[in-house]
Structures are given as structure tokens and as C-alpha cells.
Design a protein around this motif. Sequence first.
Motif, PDB file in Angstrom:
ATOM      1  N   CYS A   1       0.833  -1.203   0.000  1.00 40.15           N
ATOM      2  CA  CYS A   1       0.000   0.000   0.000  1.00 40.15           C
ATOM      3  C   CYS A   1       0.869   1.255   0.000  1.00 40.15           C
ATOM      4  O   CYS A   1       0.614   2.201  -0.750  1.00 40.15           O
ATOM      5  N   LEU A   2       1.905   1.244   0.808  1.00 35.12           N
ATOM      6  CA  LEU A   2       2.804   2.394   0.880  1.00 35.12           C
ATOM      7  C   LEU A   2       3.588   2.580  -0.415  1.00 35.12           C
ATOM      8  O   LEU A   2       3.815   3.711  -0.851  1.00 35.12           O
ATOM      9  N   LEU A   3       3.979   1.487  -1.058  1.00 32.10           N
ATOM     10  CA  LEU A   3       4.659   1.602  -2.349  1.00 32.10           C
ATOM     11  C   LEU A   3       3.740   2.231  -3.387  1.00 32.10           C
ATOM     12  O   LEU A   3       4.175   3.064  -4.186  1.00 32.10           O
ATOM     13  N   GLY A   4       2.470   1.844  -3.373  1.00 35.74           N
ATOM     14  CA  GLY A   4       1.511   2.470  -4.275  1.00 35.74           C
ATOM     15  C   GLY A   4       1.435   3.967  -4.055  1.00 35.74           C
ATOM     16  O   GLY A   4       1.363   4.751  -5.005  1.00 35.74           O
ATOM     17  N   GLN A   5       1.478   4.372  -2.794  1.00 33.54           N
ATOM     18  CA  GLN A   5       1.459   5.799  -2.460  1.00 33.54           C
ATOM     19  C   GLN A   5       2.714   6.483  -3.002  1.00 33.54           C
ATOM     20  O   GLN A   5       2.640   7.580  -3.563  1.00 33.54           O
ATOM     21  N   VAL A   6       3.855   5.834  -2.872  1.00 28.08           N
ATOM     22  CA  VAL A   6       5.104   6.396  -3.393  1.00 28.08           C
ATOM     23  C   VAL A   6       5.010   6.576  -4.904  1.00 28.08           C
ATOM     24  O   VAL A   6       5.365   7.635  -5.439  1.00 28.08           O
ATOM     25  N   PHE A   7       4.509   5.571  -5.612  1.00 30.03           N
ATOM     26  CA  PHE A   7       4.398   5.658  -7.073  1.00 30.03           C
ATOM     27  C   PHE A   7       3.480   6.805  -7.481  1.00 30.03           C
ATOM     28  O   PHE A   7       3.773   7.558  -8.408  1.00 30.03           O
ATOM     29  N   GLU A   8       2.351   6.933  -6.786  1.00 26.46           N
ATOM     30  CA  GLU A   8       1.399   8.012  -7.092  1.00 26.46           C
ATOM     31  C   GLU A   8       2.022   9.385  -6.836  1.00 26.46           C
ATOM     32  O   GLU A   8       1.869  10.314  -7.626  1.00 26.46           O
ATOM     33  N   GLN A   9       2.725   9.508  -5.719  1.00 25.52           N
ATOM     34  CA  GLN A   9       3.370  10.780  -5.394  1.00 25.52           C
ATOM     35  C   GLN A   9       4.469  11.120  -6.401  1.00 25.52           C
ATOM     36  O   GLN A   9       4.614  12.294  -6.795  1.00 25.52           O
ATOM     37  N   LEU A  10       5.227  10.133  -6.836  1.00 26.11           N
ATOM     38  CA  LEU A  10       6.253  10.385  -7.852  1.00 26.11           C
ATOM     39  C   LEU A  10       5.626  10.766  -9.187  1.00 26.11           C
ATOM     40  O   LEU A  10       6.156  11.616  -9.915  1.00 26.11           O
ATOM     41  N   ALA A  11       4.482  10.168  -9.510  1.00 20.10           N
ATOM     42  CA  ALA A  11       3.771  10.539 -10.740  1.00 20.10           C
ATOM     43  C   ALA A  11       3.322  11.992 -10.674  1.00 20.10           C
ATOM     44  O   ALA A  11       3.510  12.759 -11.634  1.00 20.10           O
ATOM     45  N   THR A  12       2.762  12.377  -9.545  1.00 25.92           N
ATOM     46  CA  THR A  12       2.319  13.764  -9.358  1.00 25.92           C
ATOM     47  C   THR A  12       3.500  14.716  -9.422  1.00 25.92           C
ATOM     48  O   THR A  12       3.413  15.788 -10.045  1.00 25.92           O
ATOM     49  N   TRP A  13       4.614  14.331  -8.824  1.00 24.13           N
ATOM     50  CA  TRP A  13       5.805  15.173  -8.878  1.00 24.13           C
ATOM     51  C   TRP A  13       6.269  15.353 -10.326  1.00 24.13           C
ATOM     52  O   TRP A  13       6.556  16.466 -10.756  1.00 24.13           O
ATOM     53  N   HIS A  14       6.302  14.251 -11.100  1.00 23.17           N
ATOM     54  CA  HIS A  14       6.693  14.359 -12.512  1.00 23.17           C
ATOM     55  C   HIS A  14       5.771  15.312 -13.271  1.00 23.17           C
ATOM     56  O   HIS A  14       6.223  16.100 -14.098  1.00 23.17           O
ATOM     57  N   ALA A  15       4.469  15.226 -12.980  1.00 24.55           N
ATOM     58  CA  ALA A  15       3.499  16.079 -13.676  1.00 24.55           C
ATOM     59  C   ALA A  15       3.726  17.556 -13.386  1.00 24.55           C
ATOM     60  O   ALA A  15       3.402  18.415 -14.210  1.00 24.55           O
ATOM     61  N   ARG A  16       4.282  17.862 -12.223  1.00 22.63           N
ATOM     62  CA  ARG A  16       4.473  19.251 -11.811  1.00 22.63           C
ATOM     63  C   ARG A  16       5.849  19.811 -12.170  1.00 22.63           C
ATOM     64  O   ARG A  16       6.089  21.004 -11.966  1.00 22.63           O
TER      65      ARG A  16
ATOM     66  N   LEU B   1       2.926   8.768 -16.616  1.00 24.79           N
ATOM     67  CA  LEU B   1       1.914   7.760 -16.951  1.00 24.79           C
ATOM     68  C   LEU B   1       2.322   6.369 -16.471  1.00 24.79           C
ATOM     69  O   LEU B   1       1.496   5.609 -15.958  1.00 24.79           O
ATOM     70  N   ALA B   2       3.601   6.035 -16.627  1.00 29.13           N
ATOM     71  CA  ALA B   2       4.075   4.725 -16.171  1.00 29.13           C
ATOM     72  C   ALA B   2       3.971   4.607 -14.653  1.00 29.13           C
ATOM     73  O   ALA B   2       3.604   3.550 -14.122  1.00 29.13           O
ATOM     74  N   LEU B   3       4.270   5.689 -13.941  1.00 24.28           N
ATOM     75  CA  LEU B   3       4.147   5.668 -12.493  1.00 24.28           C
ATOM     76  C   LEU B   3       2.691   5.565 -12.048  1.00 24.28           C
ATOM     77  O   LEU B   3       2.379   4.910 -11.058  1.00 24.28           O
ATOM     78  N   ARG B   4       1.785   6.185 -12.790  1.00 22.15           N
ATOM     79  CA  ARG B   4       0.353   6.041 -12.462  1.00 22.15           C
ATOM     80  C   ARG B   4      -0.094   4.597 -12.697  1.00 22.15           C
ATOM     81  O   ARG B   4      -0.886   4.054 -11.922  1.00 22.15           O
ATOM     82  N   ASP B   5       0.419   3.978 -13.769  1.00 20.12           N
ATOM     83  CA  ASP B   5       0.142   2.555 -13.995  1.00 20.12           C
ATOM     84  C   ASP B   5       0.687   1.716 -12.844  1.00 20.12           C
ATOM     85  O   ASP B   5       0.017   0.790 -12.368  1.00 20.12           O
ATOM     86  N   ALA B   6       1.911   2.021 -12.408  1.00 19.31           N
ATOM     87  CA  ALA B   6       2.509   1.283 -11.297  1.00 19.31           C
ATOM     88  C   ALA B   6       1.672   1.445 -10.027  1.00 19.31           C
ATOM     89  O   ALA B   6       1.465   0.480  -9.283  1.00 19.31           O
ATOM     90  N   ALA B   7       1.168   2.642  -9.784  1.00 21.47           N
ATOM     91  CA  ALA B   7       0.322   2.888  -8.612  1.00 21.47           C
ATOM     92  C   ALA B   7      -0.966   2.073  -8.701  1.00 21.47           C
ATOM     93  O   ALA B   7      -1.418   1.490  -7.711  1.00 21.47           O
ATOM     94  N   ASP B   8      -1.547   2.016  -9.893  1.00 21.87           N
ATOM     95  CA  ASP B   8      -2.770   1.232 -10.095  1.00 21.87           C
ATOM     96  C   ASP B   8      -2.500  -0.256  -9.874  1.00 21.87           C
ATOM     97  O   ASP B   8      -3.272  -0.947  -9.212  1.00 21.87           O
ATOM     98  N   LEU B   9      -1.400  -0.738 -10.418  1.00 22.89           N
ATOM     99  CA  LEU B   9      -1.045  -2.145 -10.234  1.00 22.89           C
ATOM    100  C   LEU B   9      -0.707  -2.447  -8.777  1.00 22.89           C
ATOM    101  O   LEU B   9      -1.033  -3.525  -8.266  1.00 22.89           O
TER     102      LEU B   9
END
Length: 121
Positions: A48-63, A89-97
Motif C-alpha cells: 500500500c505504501l509503495l503504491g502511495q510512493v508511485f502516485e506521489q512520484l507521478a504527481t511530482w513528474h506532472a508538476r 503515466l508509467a508511475l500512475r500505472d505502477a500505482a494502479d497495479l
Amino acid sequence: MDISAESAQLISAEQLRRAARELAHSTRTVEHPGDSYELLGRLMNAQCLLGQVFEQLATWHARTQDGIQYDGEDGRGAGQVAGVIRAELALRDAADLADKADNALMLALTANGVIRWYDYS
């Protein structure tokens, strides 16, 4: 890179990698079968925490902004570049997975919870 120059994030990621490697080697068998329930619970929490990390990194990339956090891509010039978008996009996929893996671990934990394990000493 000298370890003293590494960021806390890189140090944490390396510690995680080492712990995951150790766990991968050790889980070919489970010495105390009753530990499997707690092991699954801890893995689910980590997932669960790894998913959070992936989502946060995706958001950081977007910004991120060209000229502030990076300097174009391979000499292609200014503007949001394909690499940044692909990484997001790849990090958002990783977060979803990771979320799907978390859900699967919850199912495994629930199923494991009804088993009356023998513990060897």
C-alpha cells in the motif's frame, strides 16, 4: 556517488531494495507457518505504501518544469517533454497495479486467517 552525498530518499530506497532481496531469498519456505498471516499483513501494508510512493512520484513528474527541475530531453529544447509524460503515466500505472496487488494481498490475508497452522519449534 559517495553514500554521504546520497539523499535520504535514495538511502531509503536502497534499504528497501536490500530488505526485499533478503525477504525474497528467505520466503522459499516459512519456518513458522503461523507467521504467514502476520507476514502477509506486513507485506500488504508495505505494498500500500509503495503504491502511495508511485502516485506521489507521478504527481511530482506532472508538476516538474523545464528549466527548473530539468533541461529538456536529449537536446530537444524547452517545453514538457515526452520523457516526463511517459514517466508520469508509467508511475500512475505502477500505482494502479500496486493497488491491485494490495487488494490481492488482502484476499490472501483473509484466506490465510482461517487456517489453523501447525508451528514447528
